[in-house]
Design a protein around this motif. Structure first.
Motif, PDB file in Angstrom:
ATOM      1  N   ARG A  59     -15.334 -13.111  24.184  1.00  0.00           N
ATOM      2  CA  ARG A  59     -15.688 -13.011  25.607  1.00  0.00           C
ATOM      3  C   ARG A  59     -17.197 -12.878  25.702  1.00  0.00           C
ATOM      4  O   ARG A  59     -17.817 -12.164  24.917  1.00  0.00           O
ATOM      5  CB  ARG A  59     -15.018 -11.793  26.233  1.00  0.00           C
ATOM      6  CG  ARG A  59     -13.513 -11.884  26.223  1.00  0.00           C
ATOM      7  CD  ARG A  59     -12.915 -10.806  27.073  1.00  0.00           C
ATOM      8  NE  ARG A  59     -13.332 -10.930  28.461  1.00  0.00           N
ATOM      9  CZ  ARG A  59     -12.834 -10.173  29.436  1.00  0.00           C
ATOM     10  NH1 ARG A  59     -11.936  -9.261  29.166  1.00  0.00           N
ATOM     11  NH2 ARG A  59     -13.235 -10.329  30.670  1.00  0.00           N
TER      12      ARG A  59
ATOM     13  N   PHE B  82      -9.106 -17.471  30.559  1.00  0.00           N
ATOM     14  CA  PHE B  82      -9.364 -16.030  30.655  1.00  0.00           C
ATOM     15  C   PHE B  82     -10.710 -15.671  30.027  1.00  0.00           C
ATOM     16  O   PHE B  82     -11.498 -14.929  30.609  1.00  0.00           O
ATOM     17  CB  PHE B  82      -8.246 -15.235  29.970  1.00  0.00           C
ATOM     18  CG  PHE B  82      -7.084 -14.945  30.873  1.00  0.00           C
ATOM     19  CD1 PHE B  82      -7.076 -13.823  31.677  1.00  0.00           C
ATOM     20  CD2 PHE B  82      -6.005 -15.802  30.944  1.00  0.00           C
ATOM     21  CE1 PHE B  82      -6.010 -13.544  32.531  1.00  0.00           C
ATOM     22  CE2 PHE B  82      -4.932 -15.537  31.783  1.00  0.00           C
ATOM     23  CZ  PHE B  82      -4.934 -14.408  32.580  1.00  0.00           C
ATOM     24  N   TRP B 106      -6.460  -8.229  30.145  1.00  0.00           N
ATOM     25  CA  TRP B 106      -6.538  -9.316  31.124  1.00  0.00           C
ATOM     26  C   TRP B 106      -5.389  -9.297  32.127  1.00  0.00           C
ATOM     27  O   TRP B 106      -5.399 -10.052  33.088  1.00  0.00           O
ATOM     28  CB  TRP B 106      -6.541 -10.676  30.401  1.00  0.00           C
ATOM     29  CG  TRP B 106      -7.816 -10.958  29.677  1.00  0.00           C
ATOM     30  CD1 TRP B 106      -9.030 -10.366  29.886  1.00  0.00           C
ATOM     31  CD2 TRP B 106      -8.029 -11.903  28.629  1.00  0.00           C
ATOM     32  NE1 TRP B 106      -9.972 -10.884  29.049  1.00  0.00           N
ATOM     33  CE2 TRP B 106      -9.397 -11.840  28.261  1.00  0.00           C
ATOM     34  CE3 TRP B 106      -7.204 -12.821  27.964  1.00  0.00           C
ATOM     35  CZ2 TRP B 106      -9.942 -12.641  27.259  1.00  0.00           C
ATOM     36  CZ3 TRP B 106      -7.762 -13.620  26.968  1.00  0.00           C
ATOM     37  CH2 TRP B 106      -9.109 -13.528  26.628  1.00  0.00           C
ATOM     38  N   ALA B 308      -3.498 -11.462  36.985  1.00  0.00           N
ATOM     39  CA  ALA B 308      -4.784 -11.319  36.285  1.00  0.00           C
ATOM     40  C   ALA B 308      -5.458 -10.039  36.764  1.00  0.00           C
ATOM     41  O   ALA B 308      -5.406  -9.710  37.958  1.00  0.00           O
ATOM     42  CB  ALA B 308      -5.667 -12.530  36.555  1.00  0.00           C
ATOM     43  N   GLU B 310      -8.759  -9.282  36.478  1.00  0.00           N
ATOM     44  CA  GLU B 310     -10.153  -9.426  36.915  1.00  0.00           C
ATOM     45  C   GLU B 310     -10.274 -10.316  38.153  1.00  0.00           C
ATOM     46  O   GLU B 310     -10.995 -11.313  38.152  1.00  0.00           O
ATOM     47  CB  GLU B 310     -10.984  -9.965  35.754  1.00  0.00           C
ATOM     48  CG  GLU B 310     -11.048  -8.953  34.609  1.00  0.00           C
ATOM     49  CD  GLU B 310     -11.637  -9.531  33.342  1.00  0.00           C
ATOM     50  OE1 GLU B 310     -11.826 -10.753  33.276  1.00  0.00           O
ATOM     51  OE2 GLU B 310     -11.875  -8.749  32.421  1.00  0.00           O
TER      52      GLU B 310
END
Lengths: 308, 424
Positions: A59, B82, B106, B308, B310
């Motif tokens: 990420r 993601f 997530w 999800a 976020e």
């Protein structure tokens, strides 16, 4: 459209001044350079950085993990990695060699004058126009172990009395991929070589004939040396294509059976998206990049010398 | 004049930028992204379309952007979405892959949402699998048991009945494998065992024989239990079936179902999704379903629905509305009639389902049989490492077949490798 001018009458940024004229070149190049940096260099830097971290799923919005060489240690101690290197090398050499032979042969064939030459050239180039995944599906059907055309032909012609497991036998699975890649890759070589052949003056061959040179001698001492620049560049491009090709192997065998067709590209993908080891996958990717770079450099260097 | 024009352009650009920023949260909620591999699947695809239609009717101004991604590329696509910060708001995942997404934070914890809405998940089939790190990460959409589709005409031609155990299964597939046109190649097979399509699919097929032999990958505490006499027996059975020649080789799941639907295979053991494909095939009139010859049947969790984490609160509220519609008694009832599958809801009204799904009681029976035996395709204790574990098992079993290894040696190797994977 008028170029805006300052009050002194010179163009903005003073591009008209002799000392700044070269700026225009940089300005015009900038969009392309920025684009390349964004889509190639940035991911590359991120990959290299990830390869020095122990990361599961990568990420970009989280803090960087501590620096580690663990991924590289694991990589160099892993028999799986060395096996993938060996399979990649085998595949690169085999596919490149066979593609070159088929490509050169078909180019020499369609360079001759004969009836239906245009159609023949079309057929030679046809596999190049077929999308890679479609080519794989076609070969997958041909080679189907139970219902495929090839097995049916072999049994009907008496080549074998049992069905061959084209995707479940390690050796046959490797050759399934080689066949598909050669079929997909040789037209590129053929087209490039054909262009090279057409640039050879006929006078060379006529002079050689007068000197008593046979077909093989004309090929060996005129065709091949003149084609060398083309063959050199084509060899590098084909090698790099085989090296990094993913779709054919993924769809046809998925690297199996028992890793017999697992190249570095498949290993990278499996580690990243199959097992979510992005750090380790990046390390494999970085090593792959280095191998590609070194191979290309050596081939280009050698080719430059042989041209002159 | 030039400067006036420049100022106007700058002001216009700034206004546009600000209005765009101000409008961003509202416009984001106008569309909810929903990615699924089931979009074109007969039955269940229609069920999803109905859920979407109901949601859009109940929430004017909000539309669902429904995108299909092939199952083979699903995990990588979702991971990329993601990781890139662009997840679909409505998250649809296979039950063996959601764990990695939950582990990364997530997926939204749904416990507070269910508590606020006063929804109880008691009795919801397979819901315990959606608990990750003590939180509810998803809602189970399907908990199923395997069934067996068979061609009555092919069996009757040999005077055979559907098999009820492994020995009968071997007898039936042997007698129904035939070279019908005499070209030296079998064109009718006793069964079809899927060995292509990825490690997860391979393990599911293998599990039929492993479970029937009394073996499990792990015990309920997550300890690896692969080096056992039962596992050795399960591997030996698999080897016997693959080497018998009574199943076509190197077949993917879709091809296998198609062969049964086309009347080229006598029987096939598969999930509830087999029936809609059978019913549309040219041999549909001869095809029947019954319980599989393996006990307990393969079964367990299939796919899950989540949210999800976020995304904006407004989007979360809308996604929860979507989840509630999917869980509603009406849509759960339609899961049986439209999707031809067993709904996980304990309160789903399935009265009269047999009119549209004649074998519905069979689905219930095999689901309950799998549940009673505590069967699930995802081994306890190896959820996060499932990708690596399934690949390892597939490769060791392939090695057994290619190199003709003793199943006992293979079981011992798998035990050691599985423990190493589990230990990280």
């Amino acid at each position: 459209m008028a170029i805006p001018r300052s009050q002194s009458g010179t163009t903005w940024f003073g591009l008209a001044r002799p000392s700044r004229r070269h700026w225009l070149g940089y300005i015009l190049l900038a969009p392309a350079v920025i684009l390349v940096a964004v889509i190639i260099i940035y991911p590359l830097v991120v990959s290299v950085d990830l390869s020095f971290q122990k990361v599961g799923i990568a990420r970009l919005d989280v803090a960087r993990k501590p620096f580690t060489l663990a991924n590289y240690e694991k990589l160099f101690l892993s028999p799986e990695f060395w096996k993938s290197c060996w399979i990649t090398l085998k595949l690169v050499v085999t596919v490149t060699l066979l593609s070159m032979i088929v490509g050169l042969a078909t180019a020499l064939l369609v360079n001759n004058q004969f009836r239906g030459r245009t159609m023949a050239r079309l057929f030679v180039a046809l596999p190049w126009a077929v999308p890679e995944v479609i080519a794989v599906v076609i070969f997958s059907r041909f080679l189907d172990s139970s219902f495929g055309l090839i097995n049916w032909l072999f049994i009907t012609l008496g080549v074998t009395d049992e069905l061959w497991g084209w995707f479940s036998d390690p050796t046959l699975a490797f050759w399934s991929i080689v066949m598909t890649m050669v079929w997909k890759g040789y037209p590129f070589i053929s087209i490039m070589v054909l262009a090279g052949l057409q640039s050879i003056p006929v006078d060379f061959y006529n002079a050689a004939k007068v000197d008593g040179a046979g077909v093989w001698q004309r090929f060996r001492y005129i065709t091949v040396p003149v084609l060398m620049p083309v063959l050199g560049v084509v060899t590098i491009l084909v090698m790099l294509w085989v090296f990094r090709d993913f779709a054919i192997i993924k769809v046809l065998t998925d690297g199996g059976p028992i890793k017999s067709t697992q190249t570095l590209a498949i290993l990278t993908y499996d580690q990243a998206f199959g097992f979510f080891n992005f750090g380790y996958a990046s390390a494999v990717g970085v090593i792959t990049l280095l191998i590609c770079f070194i191979a290309s450099y050596l081939m280009l260097g050698r080719q430059t010398k042989s041209m002159y | 004049m030039k400067y006036d024009l420049g100022k106007k352009i700058a002001a216009l650009a700034l206004t546009g930028l600000l209005s765009g920023v101000a409008a961003a949260p509202a416009s984001a909620a106008d569309t909810l992204k929903f990615v699924s591999w089931q979009k074109d699947e007969g039955g269940v695809g229609e069920w999803w379309a109905e859920v979407i239609s109901k949601f859009e009717a109940a929430n004017p101004g909000t539309t669902i952007e429904w995108t299909k991604v092939e199952r083979g590329a699903y995990a990588d696509t979702m991971t990329t979405l993601f990781a890139g910060g662009q997840p679909p708001q409505i998250v649809h995942l296979a039950s063996f892959e959601y764990q990695n997404f939950a582990e990364n934070g997530w997926l939204e914890n749904l416990d507070p949402w269910f508590a606020d809405a006063g929804i109880s998940l008691d009795g919801w089939a397979g819901q315990q699998i959606c608990t990750w790190n003590g939180e509810t990460a998803c809602v189970m959409l399907l908990y199923f048991g395997f069934i067996m589709g068979y061609n009555e005409a092919i069996l009757a031609a040999e005077g055979l009945e559907p098999p009820t155990d492994f020995d009968e299964f071997m007898n039936v597939i042997e007698k129904t494998t035939k070279d019908l046109n005499g070209d030296g190649i079998n064109d009718q097979f006793g069964t079809v065992v899927v060995t292509r399509g990825g490690p997860g699919q391979y393990l599911t097929e293998l599990l039929n024989f492993v479970l029937d032999a009394g073996a499990r990958w792990t015990d309920s505490d997550g300890n690896v239990t692969m080096n056992t006499p039962e596992m050795i027996e399960g591997l030996a059975r698999w080897k016997a079936v693959i080497n018998s020649g009574f199943t076509p080789r190197d077949i993917a799941s879709g091809e296998g179902r198609r062969l049964l639907a086309d009347g080229k295979v006598a029987l096939k053991v598969d999930g509830p999704w087999l029936y809609p494909i059978m019913a549309r095939g040219p041999a549909a009139a001869d095809l029947k379903v019954t319980k599989p010859p393996f006990n307990p049947p393969v079964g367990g969790s299939s796919n899950v629905l989540g949210m999800a984490s976020e995304i904006s609160d407004e989007e979360k509220a809308l996604v929860f509305e979507f989840i509630k519609i999917a869980m509603s008694p009406e849509m759960q009832s339609k899961y049986a009639t439209v999707a031809n599958s067993t709904p996980p809801s304990p309160t789903a009204d399935v009265t009269g389902v047999e009119e549209k799904t004649p074998h519905f009681q069979l689905l219930i029976q095999t689901q309950q049989a799998a549940a009673a035996a505590g069967v699930d395709r995802i081994p306890t204790g190896l959820e996060v490492q499932y990708g690596e574990f399934s690949k390892m098992v597939m490769e060791e079993v392939e090695r057994m077949l290619i190199e003709d290894l003793d199943p006992a040696d293979v079981a011992a190797t798998m035990q050691a490798k599985a423990e190493a994977i589990q230990g990280g």
